[in-house]
Design a protein around this motif. Sequence first.
Motif, mmCIF file in Angstrom:
data_model
loop_
_atom_site.group_PDB
_atom_site.id
_atom_site.type_symbol
_atom_site.label_atom_id
_atom_site.label_comp_id
_atom_site.label_asym_id
_atom_site.label_seq_id
_atom_site.Cartn_x
_atom_site.Cartn_y
_atom_site.Cartn_z
ATOM 1 N N UNK A 18 0.820 -1.210 0.000
ATOM 2 C CA UNK A 18 0.000 0.000 0.000
ATOM 3 C C UNK A 18 0.856 1.264 0.000
ATOM 4 N N UNK A 19 0.260 2.344 -0.525
ATOM 5 C CA UNK A 19 0.966 3.615 -0.621
ATOM 6 C C UNK A 19 1.394 4.165 0.716
ATOM 7 N N UNK A 20 0.630 3.886 1.759
ATOM 8 C CA UNK A 20 1.025 4.160 3.140
ATOM 9 C C UNK A 20 0.899 2.832 3.881
ATOM 10 N N UNK A 21 1.679 2.629 4.928
ATOM 11 C CA UNK A 21 1.772 1.291 5.528
ATOM 12 C C UNK A 21 0.439 0.759 6.056
ATOM 13 N N UNK A 22 0.245 -0.534 5.880
ATOM 14 C CA UNK A 22 -0.868 -1.255 6.498
ATOM 15 C C UNK A 22 -0.340 -2.601 6.992
ATOM 16 N N UNK A 23 -1.072 -3.255 7.883
ATOM 17 C CA UNK A 23 -0.621 -4.557 8.393
ATOM 18 C C UNK A 23 -0.728 -5.699 7.392
ATOM 19 N N UNK A 24 -0.991 -5.404 6.119
ATOM 20 C CA UNK A 24 -0.863 -6.437 5.090
ATOM 21 C C UNK A 24 0.602 -6.780 4.860
ATOM 22 N N UNK A 25 1.500 -5.950 5.393
ATOM 23 C CA UNK A 25 2.940 -6.129 5.231
ATOM 24 C C UNK A 25 3.538 -6.721 6.505
ATOM 25 N N UNK A 26 4.384 -7.742 6.395
ATOM 26 C CA UNK A 26 5.017 -8.307 7.595
ATOM 27 C C UNK A 26 5.745 -7.239 8.410
#
Length: 785
Positions: free
Chosen positions: A159-167
């Motif tokens: 995502x363009x700004x961080x989300x918890x979809x990223x480890x």
Amino acid sequence: MSSSPFEFGPRRGYAISVDNIPKNERFQADAKLVDALCELNEVYRALVSILFNCVPTSGHPGGSISSSRIVEGLLYCAMDYDISNPEAADADILSYAAGHKALGLYVNLALRNEITRLTHPDLLPDTAHQLRLEDLLGFRRNPTQNTPLFKKFNAKPLDGHPTPATPFVKLSTGASGVGVPASFGLALGALDLYPDDPPHVHVLEGEGGLTPGRVQEAMATVATAQIGNTTLHIDWNQASIDSNHVCRDGETPGDYVQWNPMELARLHDFNVILVEQGFDYADILAAQDYAAKHANGQPTAIVYRTVKGWKYGIEGRASHGAGHQVCSEEFYGTLEEFQKLFDCQVPRFCMELTDENLEKYYFDLLMTIREKMESHKAMFSLLGDRISAAQERLSQRKRALRPDAPDLSCLYDGSSFKPEQPPAELVTAPGESTTLRGSLGSVLGFLNQKTKGAFIGASADLLGSTSINKLAKGFPEGFYNAITNPKSRLVAIGGICEDAMGAFLSALAADGRHIGAGSSYAAFITALQHVAIRLHAIGQQARQHYIGEPYGTYLMVCAHAGLKTGEDGPTHADPQCLQLIQENFPKGTMITLTPWDPNELWPCVLAGLQKRPAVLAPFVTRPNETIFDRQALGLPDPAAAAKGVYAMRKADPDKKPYHGTLVLQGSGVTNTFIGEVLPKLDEAGFNMNIYYVSSAELFDLLSDEEREKIFPQAHAHQAMGITGFTLSTLYRWVTSEAGRRASLHSFINGHYLGSGQAHKVMEEAQLHGQGQFTAISNYAKNIAG
């Protein structure tokens, strides 16, 4: 005592420049470590430039570069974490409150992963829990991206700004200052679970990101509550989107504010460490080490003087969300240090500019990075050892949950508590009186005892007024303080600070063991917390997609709701609050509750919590309500409210005439209806369907068949409604133009209502007993013909 009334009074925190750290206390960085970090940083800056180039005009290179060495110090030296387990609950956390630096976050995580792959491959988790170089193909890409390499490598859409979809990412951040209070909420959750040795939360933000009010509210909170497992790393580069002079700097006034980051942090009683040379690894590591060794219960702010867009060829605000043209000579100029380091030439783009060709070129550049790192593996071995050491340190700490740690399992096990089985102490008998807000507080207090203090509450200086203080019954009185009152379940969030409250308390849900509950006037909280709860819902949805866990819930208590707050006037007695959130979020992420009977709080709250929404928003009123004898009136048990809609009365299909369908929503109008209007309707022999809406979203979560059985669509096509909110909140239940014209709502006369006693305000809107009866009678005559 201060020598002047214009100087700061006593502070618990310290203030020091890294240059003034005594030599015997200063961390002496190993020259080999500094060299390794410098070489890594050259790779990092090249990769940042590559990402911006290959995802054209997308991202924020300037701040990603200015903060790079701060973060490298944290990842390779300061933090204790387990690269094998991004979800380790006892690990330190890096939170990018400055969400626009997401480009830098992804590059940092991908390079750390690549170094681990090269030097300690046995430490890597499965691919789903890594952020690989290949995943950078997904930067700012939608999950539907169909370019060949994105699909071939199953790249993560970043995502363009961080989300918890990223480890390793715990929160959705980046929107107008939400990241700082949310990150501080993570710290409180960690401190409550591991009080003896809490995981440390490192928060990255810039000076521009400190200007939103909710950030300063949150800074007041963590310093006052002594949430000392928090370090705010401030990338002070003086550049925002519009300004190169954000803060006052010495004698030069700021364009936005007249404080500098050190003064702001000092004002709020943080420990403050200034790093004048924010790109000097020796100073960066010394400051981070000093902060860790001088923990004193206060949060710490480390302020690093940097340059936005350092060595990128574009500096200051011009590099915030912009960069070099695609594959321009200026772009290739940013790669010169990388080429010199590895004595190589990167490939140049020489194809037609299409999405597929640019993706192939992007991948070629990523593989060039990989090839050069592989061929110079020894260059990164020391950093790989540092990653392994972070895991070993975490293991050796043996952080353990406190024995009586909060535990929500009984709430969700399906057998301990059921909506249809209220505890006897939570039932108010007919003829007695109580408030909706008081009943909600009692329900939360009961659940808090059963979950060992999983609920942590706060209000906008309205603890008793909104009855959220009942949540803490049986726990130590007073506000939470990590040192003097750590078992309290009430936290003071900066005073009258709905903004910070929503972000701070919603983040408590990230650990799976807490539920934050914040309260204020519905008129204020629904609007002021909208950004924070939306980001929380986004984050919980992303986390569910990533690891499959149910959402963690934030409880937004919309108190003093509706017209019965009339004495406070139209500024406070707001009928518009419900329409801001009801059915305005993706299904399952938000559940609103609109009970009318205090005995409906238990079934509604239980049903809502057990559906595991990201946000649960009960609307409760201020005045006392007398409990009606539902059985004597022929009304269903309060447990019916758990379905979201229930029939108070059903028309007799064999009886003529038939007088149509009435839908009610809102405590004020419904109590008036039951007490003053229903007896008249019964006396007059009205043959009507009468429905109550206790939660639009709980109703939506039923099957199609059950919804139709409870509330047939045919009834919506002919219904009229009465609501203490706005007409739009009835649209779902009253679908015909004729029914809407017949309906009563707060703005029926086309203006905001005046002040006064509740019954007079309702009279002004024709929602008093006589007004309701007249409207229903006119409607019924038209239906009956």
